[in-house]
Design a protein around this motif. Structure first.
Motif, PDB file in Angstrom:
ATOM      1  N   TYR A  68       7.006 -23.039 -12.666  1.00 48.99           N
ATOM      2  CA  TYR A  68       6.782 -22.410 -13.970  1.00 48.99           C
ATOM      3  C   TYR A  68       6.209 -20.999 -13.814  1.00 48.99           C
ATOM      4  O   TYR A  68       6.678 -20.044 -14.448  1.00 48.99           O
ATOM      5  CB  TYR A  68       5.834 -23.277 -14.799  1.00 48.99           C
ATOM      6  N   GLU A  69       5.209 -20.853 -12.964  1.00 47.62           N
ATOM      7  CA  GLU A  69       4.564 -19.552 -12.788  1.00 47.62           C
ATOM      8  C   GLU A  69       5.498 -18.541 -12.140  1.00 47.62           C
ATOM      9  O   GLU A  69       5.512 -17.359 -12.520  1.00 47.62           O
ATOM     10  CB  GLU A  69       3.293 -19.717 -11.952  1.00 47.62           C
ATOM     11  N   LEU A  70       6.317 -18.993 -11.165  1.00 51.10           N
ATOM     12  CA  LEU A  70       7.263 -18.076 -10.540  1.00 51.10           C
ATOM     13  C   LEU A  70       8.309 -17.636 -11.566  1.00 51.10           C
ATOM     14  O   LEU A  70       8.690 -16.459 -11.613  1.00 51.10           O
ATOM     15  CB  LEU A  70       7.938 -18.733  -9.337  1.00 51.10           C
ATOM     16  N   PHE A  71       8.772 -18.558 -12.395  1.00 53.36           N
ATOM     17  CA  PHE A  71       9.722 -18.224 -13.458  1.00 53.36           C
ATOM     18  C   PHE A  71       9.140 -17.132 -14.361  1.00 53.36           C
ATOM     19  O   PHE A  71       9.836 -16.168 -14.707  1.00 53.36           O
ATOM     20  CB  PHE A  71      10.042 -19.481 -14.265  1.00 53.36           C
ATOM     21  N   GLN A  72       7.866 -17.279 -14.737  1.00 59.47           N
ATOM     22  CA  GLN A  72       7.221 -16.292 -15.594  1.00 59.47           C
ATOM     23  C   GLN A  72       7.180 -14.918 -14.932  1.00 59.47           C
ATOM     24  O   GLN A  72       7.360 -13.884 -15.599  1.00 59.47           O
ATOM     25  CB  GLN A  72       5.796 -16.748 -15.945  1.00 59.47           C
ATOM     26  N   PRO A  82      16.226 -15.143 -18.057  1.00 57.97           N
ATOM     27  CA  PRO A  82      15.940 -16.556 -17.803  1.00 57.97           C
ATOM     28  C   PRO A  82      17.009 -17.287 -16.991  1.00 57.97           C
ATOM     29  O   PRO A  82      16.686 -18.106 -16.137  1.00 57.97           O
ATOM     30  CB  PRO A  82      15.819 -17.136 -19.220  1.00 57.97           C
ATOM     31  N   LYS A  83      18.298 -16.996 -17.254  1.00 58.78           N
ATOM     32  CA  LYS A  83      19.363 -17.696 -16.527  1.00 58.78           C
ATOM     33  C   LYS A  83      19.339 -17.334 -15.047  1.00 58.78           C
ATOM     34  O   LYS A  83      19.520 -18.191 -14.181  1.00 58.78           O
ATOM     35  CB  LYS A  83      20.730 -17.371 -17.131  1.00 58.78           C
ATOM     36  N   VAL A  84      19.146 -16.047 -14.744  1.00 58.44           N
ATOM     37  CA  VAL A  84      19.077 -15.623 -13.340  1.00 58.44           C
ATOM     38  C   VAL A  84      17.837 -16.217 -12.676  1.00 58.44           C
ATOM     39  O   VAL A  84      17.890 -16.699 -11.540  1.00 58.44           O
ATOM     40  CB  VAL A  84      19.071 -14.087 -13.224  1.00 58.44           C
ATOM     41  N   ALA A  85      16.714 -16.212 -13.401  1.00 61.01           N
ATOM     42  CA  ALA A  85      15.479 -16.779 -12.857  1.00 61.01           C
ATOM     43  C   ALA A  85      15.648 -18.263 -12.552  1.00 61.01           C
ATOM     44  O   ALA A  85      15.164 -18.767 -11.533  1.00 61.01           O
ATOM     45  CB  ALA A  85      14.329 -16.571 -13.840  1.00 61.01           C
ATOM     46  N   LEU A  86      16.352 -18.970 -13.427  1.00 62.07           N
ATOM     47  CA  LEU A  86      16.624 -20.388 -13.206  1.00 62.07           C
ATOM     48  C   LEU A  86      17.493 -20.570 -11.960  1.00 62.07           C
ATOM     49  O   LEU A  86      17.289 -21.496 -11.172  1.00 62.07           O
ATOM     50  CB  LEU A  86      17.324 -20.983 -14.424  1.00 62.07           C
ATOM     51  N   GLY A  87      18.461 -19.660 -11.773  1.00 65.25           N
ATOM     52  CA  GLY A  87      19.305 -19.716 -10.589  1.00 65.25           C
ATOM     53  C   GLY A  87      18.525 -19.483  -9.304  1.00 65.25           C
ATOM     54  O   GLY A  87      18.804 -20.103  -8.271  1.00 65.25           O
ATOM     55  N   VAL A  88      17.527 -18.586  -9.372  1.00 67.88           N
ATOM     56  CA  VAL A  88      16.675 -18.330  -8.208  1.00 67.88           C
ATOM     57  C   VAL A  88      15.946 -19.608  -7.808  1.00 67.88           C
ATOM     58  O   VAL A  88      15.916 -19.998  -6.637  1.00 67.88           O
ATOM     59  CB  VAL A  88      15.660 -17.206  -8.504  1.00 67.88           C
ATOM     60  N   LEU A  89      15.365 -20.292  -8.801  1.00 65.49           N
ATOM     61  CA  LEU A  89      14.614 -21.512  -8.524  1.00 65.49           C
ATOM     62  C   LEU A  89      15.510 -22.655  -8.077  1.00 65.49           C
ATOM     63  O   LEU A  89      15.044 -23.596  -7.432  1.00 65.49           O
ATOM     64  CB  LEU A  89      13.825 -21.922  -9.767  1.00 65.49           C
ATOM     65  N   SER A  90      16.804 -22.577  -8.421  1.00 65.11           N
ATOM     66  CA  SER A  90      17.742 -23.594  -7.962  1.00 65.11           C
ATOM     67  C   SER A  90      18.174 -23.354  -6.519  1.00 65.11           C
ATOM     68  O   SER A  90      18.594 -24.274  -5.824  1.00 65.11           O
ATOM     69  CB  SER A  90      18.988 -23.620  -8.864  1.00 65.11           C
ATOM     70  N   ALA A  91      18.060 -22.098  -6.079  1.00 68.54           N
ATOM     71  CA  ALA A  91      18.563 -21.743  -4.758  1.00 68.54           C
ATOM     72  C   ALA A  91      17.485 -21.688  -3.676  1.00 68.54           C
ATOM     73  O   ALA A  91      17.796 -21.812  -2.489  1.00 68.54           O
ATOM     74  CB  ALA A  91      19.269 -20.382  -4.825  1.00 68.54           C
ATOM     75  N   ILE A  92      16.223 -21.506  -4.081  1.00 66.99           N
ATOM     76  CA  ILE A  92      15.166 -21.309  -3.091  1.00 66.99           C
ATOM     77  C   ILE A  92      13.853 -21.853  -3.660  1.00 66.99           C
ATOM     78  O   ILE A  92      13.635 -21.795  -4.866  1.00 66.99           O
ATOM     79  CB  ILE A  92      15.035 -19.796  -2.760  1.00 66.99           C
ATOM     80  N   SER A  93      13.016 -22.391  -2.805  1.00 68.56           N
ATOM     81  CA  SER A  93      11.741 -22.938  -3.277  1.00 68.56           C
ATOM     82  C   SER A  93      10.762 -21.795  -3.551  1.00 68.56           C
ATOM     83  O   SER A  93      10.890 -20.694  -2.993  1.00 68.56           O
ATOM     84  CB  SER A  93      11.144 -23.872  -2.226  1.00 68.56           C
TER      85      SER A  93
END
Length: 200
Positions: A68-72, A82-93
């Motif tokens: 959540y904090e990294l997304f913010q 938001p969509k790109v940020a979600l993709g980042v979290l899907s691809a890397i921890s």
């Protein structure tokens, strides 16, 4: 602003889930890392971000405060929605992302679908002083881990081809993360990814 939702997962899809909160069903968009920890019928608390647009109000949810904090942080960067940020979290921890930013490893960041060279450099410049190193991170071990990644061009080529076939960035990032191994060609990754999608 909705800070979190606590309820029961009723439906689970590739990019979102439906969460029943006292009889109200919320559609919550989630990264692959969160999806892997959810199951239909399970009770869960998701930390949420409400994105308000002219044509819609979209909820994004995360199983951990770290995600959540990294997304913010990510959505404050120009060019990262938001969509790109979600993709980042899907691809890397989150830990791997913080390590890459700390080490100024733009090459690793550009392997994430949706992140080009300029955006990677902007992420490093604007987040290097905001994100700490992951707990227990060793610079030597971290560099060794990054060196084991597949070649940048191969992963990017595979990701772009799969997105062109109609799969979302978050789906592609999640599948490539699971199937990739050192030295794979783009063609090999595409074939394996298509087999993985066919099983769903």
């Amino acid at each position: 602003m909705i800070g979190y939702l606590k309820g029961t997962v009723t439906h689970l899809y590739n990019e979102h889930c439906f969460l029943d909160v006292q009889g109200v069903g919320y559609r919550v968009f989630i990264p692959a890392s969160t999806r892997q920890q959810l199951a239909a019928g399970s009770a869960v608390t998701l930390f949420t971000h409400l994105n308000v647009r002219e044509d819609a109000m979209l909820l994004y949810g995360f199983i951990t405060t770290d995600e959540y904090e990294l997304f913010q942080h990510l959505i404050t960067i120009t060019g990262v929605g938001p969509k790109v940020a979600l993709g980042v979290l899907s691809a890397i921890s989150p830990a791997e992302f913080r390590a890459a930013v700390s080490q100024k490893n733009a090459a690793l960041l550009t392997r994430i679908p949706g992140i080009g060279k300029k955006t990677a450099e902007r992420l490093i410049l604007e987040l290097k002083d905001k994100l700490g190193l992951p707990e227990g991170f060793s610079p030597v071990a971290g560099k060794a881990g990054l060196a084991a990644e597949i070649p940048q061009d191969a992963r990017q080529e595979a990701a772009q081809a799969l997105v062109a076939l109609g799969y979302s960035q978050s789906e592609v990032g999640s599948v490539l993360q699971r199937i990739e191994s050192d030295g794979q060609s783009a063609e090999e990754m595409i074939k394996l990814a298509l087999k993985e999608f066919a099983r769903r």
